[in-house]
Enzyme design. Structure first.
Site, PDB file in Angstrom:
ATOM      1  N   VAL A  42      -3.924   2.702  -5.241  1.00 48.47           N
ATOM      2  CA  VAL A  42      -4.617   3.912  -4.823  1.00 48.47           C
ATOM      3  C   VAL A  42      -3.785   5.159  -5.120  1.00 48.47           C
ATOM      4  O   VAL A  42      -4.318   6.270  -5.231  1.00 48.47           O
ATOM      5  CB  VAL A  42      -4.938   3.814  -3.305  1.00 48.47           C
ATOM      6  CG1 VAL A  42      -3.668   3.882  -2.468  1.00 48.47           C
ATOM      7  CG2 VAL A  42      -5.927   4.879  -2.863  1.00 48.47           C
ATOM      8  N   LYS A  43      -2.481   4.984  -5.272  1.00 48.22           N
ATOM      9  CA  LYS A  43      -1.590   6.126  -5.487  1.00 48.22           C
ATOM     10  C   LYS A  43      -1.675   6.697  -6.904  1.00 48.22           C
ATOM     11  O   LYS A  43      -1.120   7.773  -7.171  1.00 48.22           O
ATOM     12  CB  LYS A  43      -0.150   5.729  -5.173  1.00 48.22           C
ATOM     13  CG  LYS A  43       0.082   5.298  -3.723  1.00 48.22           C
ATOM     14  CD  LYS A  43      -0.197   6.416  -2.738  1.00 48.22           C
ATOM     15  CE  LYS A  43       0.216   6.028  -1.328  1.00 48.22           C
ATOM     16  NZ  LYS A  43       0.027   7.120  -0.368  1.00 48.22           N
TER      17      LYS A  43
END
Length: 479
Positions: A42-43
């Site tokens: 998700v980063k």
């Protein structure tokens, strides 16, 4: 041509998959598979957004260096985007980060700086302080600063939230996400609340000891989630990227529940995800069980289990930390520490105790017939709490300290932190007693720490281990 000009175009737009895990009763639960983003987490989203905003502002110029402090995933997202754009990357990691994360960063060409984890925020060697100094001292250096960078929640407000709204056709009623920097849940949750006219409920999932959910802040074993608070922390300032007004509720989830959940997801649903995903899914299933079939829960799965193969999916690691129960048909280390005794505080010395105080405690153990040796750890932040295995800094013994006093290398008023011997061996409650006995003998030790769910719950000696083994070998009185 059906092609992309850059892998940057492959960040985000991750799919939703319905979970079939037993226990997902009530509302349907859909998982947003962030590990299918280009960089595997998700980063990636905030890595791209933070760099692009820094380029627009002039904070990051051609030939510059991206510097960040991270548990790993944000560093990988930044390093991937930096590699595609031609920047150098320096990432500062705590030493508890998995080997796979470090290897991934180096594969992207990032310079990796490892510093001790578990330090108070004001310590100069805390990863945030190290990264800030490196950025300042590096020509062209730019500190990404995900904890206070507004581009962090903005990335999710502009991408993750709209994707979920579109994919569910506006039917989502509950969002469940872990809280780390707070950017994912804040940005995604804010968009969904606005899009739904305030109808969507936002629930944070948090390691049970994290301060976000009201825990005492002691170390936990799920990476990339929660907030650790060192007992010597002067002021615990929460991240600016965590917008608390967005979150309606935070559910504490035990490490064991999270880690066993991801192992089950891999084996029963083919979803190989990381520990924070286990925390989030455990919370999502709890939420869904209390809802009806008309409601729809979306849970964000932040990263891939490939980052944790040496830890969460490694039976030896899980056994050693006491997260697996082992074979109940054979003698186990935990059989010497019954469940009711595991609630008692582990006998250990606080690192600020003096040599004289330690000698008093060790002599008392000797009078009780126990080996005069004790592990050493930090002072508890809550009365009677069990220290996690990673908090145990070393050990001291009666013979060792007495000899140091005689040689003049120690004084009675010295803190024992200055005179530590190596840590005692550790064995998980589910490990075979015979194997533990053999390992302890090979190391030349006589006492070990018993660990359950990552926490020290007792001390065990060779005599107790041998008794367990002999008892299992003795013939049954019934023949």
């Amino acid at each position: 041509m059906d092609a992309h000009e850059s892998l940057i175009e492959l960040i985000g737009n991750t799919p939703l998959v319905r979970l079939r895990t037993p226990g997902a009763e009530g509302a349907a639960v859909y998982a947003k598979l962030e590990y299918l983003s280009a960089g595997g987490s998700v980063k990636d989203r905030i890595g791209l957004r933070m760099i692009e905003e820094a380029e627009k502002s002039g904070a990051l110029r051609p030939g510059g260096t991206v510097v960040e402090a991270t548990s790993g995933n944000t560093g990988a997202g930044l390093a991937m985007v930096a590699a595609a754009k031609g920047y150098r990357t320096v990432v500062v990691l705590p030493d508890k980060s998995s080997a796979e994360k470090i290897a991934t960063l180096r594969a992207y060409g990032a310079e990796v700086v490892v510093r001790p984890g578990g330090l108070p925020a004001h310590d100069p060697e805390h990863i945030l302080n190290v990264a800030a100094r490196l950025a300042e001292s590096t020509p062209g250096g730019w500190f990404a600063g995900q904890y206070g960078n507004p581009a962090n929640p903005a990335a999710h407000y502009l991408t993750t939230g709209p994707e979920i709204w579109r994919q569910t056709e506006g039917r989502v009623t509950h969002l469940v996400s872990c809280v780390g920097t707070g950017g994912t849940i804040s940005g995604t949750g804010r968009f969904l609340k606005e899009a739904s006219g305030g109808a969507v409920r936002v629930i944070g999932a948090d390691p049970a000891s994290s301060v976000y959910s009201g825990g005492d802040g002691r170390p936990y074993f799920v990476e990339a989630a929660g907030r650790f608070r060192h007992p010597e922390t002067v002021e615990d300032v929460w991240p600016d990227s965590y917008q608390q007004d967005v979150v309606d509720e935070i559910l504490p989830i035990a490490d064991r529940d999270a880690l066993l959940t991801i192992r089950r997801l891999a084996r029963e649903e083919g979803l190989l995800v990381g520990g924070s995903a286990g925390t989030a899914v455990s919370a999502a299933l709890r939420v869904a069980a209390g809802l009806g079939p008309r409601e729809l829960v979306v849970v964000i799965l932040p990263d891939s289990g490939r980052q944790y193969l040496s830890k969460y999916f490694n039976d030896e690691w899980m056994l050693r930390q006491g997260f697996l129960d082992g074979d109940p048909g054979a003698p186990r280390v935990g059989d010497a520490v019954p469940a009711e005794l595991r609630e008692r505080p582990l006998p250990y010395l606080h690192h600020h105790r003096t040599v004289e105080q330690a000698l008093d405690a060790l002599r008392a153990r000797q009078r009780e017939g126990a080996e005069p040796v004790l592990p050493v750890g930090p002072a508890p932040v809550a009365p009677g709490r069990q220290p996690t295995s990673v908090e145990l800094l070393g050990a001291v013994g009666l013979e060792q300290l007495t000899a140091a006093l005689a040689r003049g290398t120690a004084a009675a008023g010295d803190p024992i932190a200055d005179h530590l011997a190596p840590p005692l061996p550790r064995f998980g409650t589910g490990e075979p007693a015979g194997a533990a006995l053999a390992e302890l003998a090979e190391q030349g030790g006589r006492t070990a720490v018993v660990v359950h769910d990552g926490h020290g719950v007792g001390l065990i000696g060779t005599a107790e281990l041998r008794a367990l083994v002999d008892q299992a070998l003795s013939p049954s009185p019934l023949g």
